[in-house]
Design a protein around this motif. Sequence first.
Motif, short mmCIF file in Angstrom:
data_model
loop_
_atom_site.label_atom_id
_atom_site.label_comp_id
_atom_site.label_asym_id
_atom_site.label_seq_id
_atom_site.Cartn_x
_atom_site.Cartn_y
_atom_site.Cartn_z
N ASP A 223 1.37 1.13 4.51
CA ASP A 223 1.40 1.17 3.04
C ASP A 223 -0.02 1.23 2.48
O ASP A 223 -0.97 0.81 3.13
CB ASP A 223 2.08 -0.13 2.57
CG ASP A 223 2.74 0.00 1.21
OD1 ASP A 223 2.58 1.05 0.55
OD2 ASP A 223 3.44 -0.95 0.81
N ASP A 224 -0.13 1.73 1.27
CA ASP A 224 -1.40 1.70 0.52
C ASP A 224 -2.55 2.31 1.31
O ASP A 224 -3.69 1.83 1.25
CB ASP A 224 -1.78 0.25 0.14
CG ASP A 224 -0.68 -0.43 -0.65
OD1 ASP A 224 0.10 0.28 -1.31
OD2 ASP A 224 -0.61 -1.67 -0.61
N PHE A 225 -2.24 3.34 2.08
CA PHE A 225 -3.25 3.85 2.99
C PHE A 225 -4.47 4.38 2.24
O PHE A 225 -4.35 5.09 1.24
CB PHE A 225 -2.68 4.96 3.89
CG PHE A 225 -3.68 5.40 4.92
CD1 PHE A 225 -4.06 4.53 5.93
CD2 PHE A 225 -4.29 6.64 4.84
CE1 PHE A 225 -5.02 4.90 6.88
CE2 PHE A 225 -5.24 7.02 5.77
CZ PHE A 225 -5.61 6.14 6.79
N ILE B 53 0.30 7.35 1.05
CA ILE B 53 -0.94 7.54 0.29
C ILE B 53 -0.89 6.62 -0.92
O ILE B 53 0.07 6.66 -1.70
CB ILE B 53 -1.09 8.99 -0.22
CG1 ILE B 53 -1.08 9.98 0.95
CG2 ILE B 53 -2.36 9.15 -1.04
CD1 ILE B 53 -1.28 11.43 0.52
N ASP B 54 -1.90 5.83 -1.08
CA ASP B 54 -1.89 4.87 -2.19
C ASP B 54 -1.88 5.57 -3.54
O ASP B 54 -2.49 6.63 -3.73
CB ASP B 54 -3.11 3.95 -2.11
CG ASP B 54 -2.96 2.79 -3.08
OD1 ASP B 54 -2.07 1.95 -2.86
OD2 ASP B 54 -3.70 2.75 -4.09
N GLN B 55 -1.20 4.93 -4.47
CA GLN B 55 -1.05 5.55 -5.80
C GLN B 55 -2.39 5.73 -6.53
O GLN B 55 -2.49 6.57 -7.41
CB GLN B 55 -0.06 4.78 -6.65
CG GLN B 55 -0.36 3.31 -6.77
CD GLN B 55 0.75 2.61 -7.57
OE1 GLN B 55 0.72 2.60 -8.78
NE2 GLN B 55 1.71 2.03 -6.88
N SER B 56 -3.40 4.96 -6.13
CA SER B 56 -4.69 5.10 -6.81
C SER B 56 -5.31 6.48 -6.55
O SER B 56 -6.12 6.96 -7.33
CB SER B 56 -5.65 4.00 -6.36
OG SER B 56 -5.86 4.06 -4.97
N ALA C 253 3.98 9.94 -0.50
CA ALA C 253 3.08 9.75 -1.64
C ALA C 253 3.71 8.75 -2.58
O ALA C 253 4.90 8.85 -2.91
CB ALA C 253 2.85 11.07 -2.36
N GLU C 254 2.95 7.75 -3.00
CA GLU C 254 3.47 6.82 -4.00
C GLU C 254 2.78 7.06 -5.34
O GLU C 254 1.74 7.69 -5.40
CB GLU C 254 3.35 5.35 -3.54
CG GLU C 254 1.98 4.88 -3.14
CD GLU C 254 1.98 3.40 -2.74
OE1 GLU C 254 2.93 2.92 -2.12
OE2 GLU C 254 1.00 2.73 -3.06
N GLY C 255 3.43 6.61 -6.41
CA GLY C 255 2.85 6.82 -7.74
C GLY C 255 3.03 8.24 -8.26
O GLY C 255 2.22 8.72 -9.06
MG MG Z 1 0.57 0.45 -3.44
#
Ligand code: MG
Length: 295
Positions: free
Chosen positions: A180-182, A202-205, A236-238
């Motif tokens: 998570d949050d890679f 892939i982190d949402q940032s 992909a998140e976010g």
């Molecule tokens: Mg995250």
Amino acid sequence: QAKAAGRNTHRLFDPGMQASVTARAALESDLRRALAEDQFLLHYQALVDDNGQLTGAEALLRWQHPERGLVPPGEFITLAEDTGLILPLGQWALETACSQLARWAQDPTLKHLKIAANVSARQFRHSDFVAGVLRALANSGADPHRLKLEITESLLLEDVEEVIEKMRQLRARGVSFALDDFGTGYSSLSYLKRLPLDDVKIDQSFVRDVLVDPNDAAIARTIVALADTLGLRVIAEGVETREHWEWLSRHGCHTHQGYYFGRPGPVASIQEALAKWTFPSHRGARPVPVNPGPD
Ligand code: MG
Ligand code: C2E
Ligand code: MG
Ligand code: MG
């Protein structure tokens, strides 16, 4: 030296700090009561593939606080980790997610869905972790192949051999793993190569500004290239807009999660998402790059 100690001593009696210590203690006793009184619940957020097909959901912890209302995990997970309360809380989340899988397994339209559950580093490192996951699966009757565990790079700060061994034991039963949050953590790429992972998220940032910030776009592309090399799938998140989805699909992300597909919500919201994101009736939703361009 003496001066520094003096300042520290002074700080110990700083009224602002005293207030925060008191607030922390209050939150801790609130958390203990919440566990005893069953105030936690899971929300679920859709995971959608490139074809616009719902493939599963991430389970996200919420605290239904009697006065504060629905409290997001950002406000209590760290304290739960520091106090060890994450152990019973994390086990509760795993059991609840597995029970949900077992319920979905009864419904032909839902039984293909996976659930991704978050696991904190402290929970994973506990000696009872593997047994706890297997217990949650066995007690619910859930198919281990439908359960995915999301771990983070912070796990890699300590004994990596032990992490790998635990992952192997669970994978042997069919459980899969996502990192998570890679990109936000500290992991060395050589560890990434050795971990028996299935996916990286892939982190949402990096996703937020991927369409406008060339650095974020470069990071996203690099993560996809790295994952491809290692034989991992990319989530992909976010993903908040159709444009995000199209760009990420076009650049090799396999699975997508974000407000565009649906916010986290009660389990019924996943049934609604299924109606919306189902192949082939929504094949038209498939992102077709009109003009991929040179990027
Ligand atoms: Mg995250
Ligand atoms: P995460 O695992 O990276 O989960 C994704 C977070 O991004 C969720 O926040 C989700 O609501 C939010 N999100 C999803 N789509 C979008 C979007 O399109 N835009 C934006 N801005 N945000 C989006 P949430 O639910 O507040 O959870 C925060 C974190 O708390 C999670 O991050 C995870 O690290 C942790 N967490 C949640 N549930 C559990 C749990 O059961 N156990 C443990 N150990 N940690 C948990
Ligand atoms: Mg997660
Ligand atoms: Mg995440």
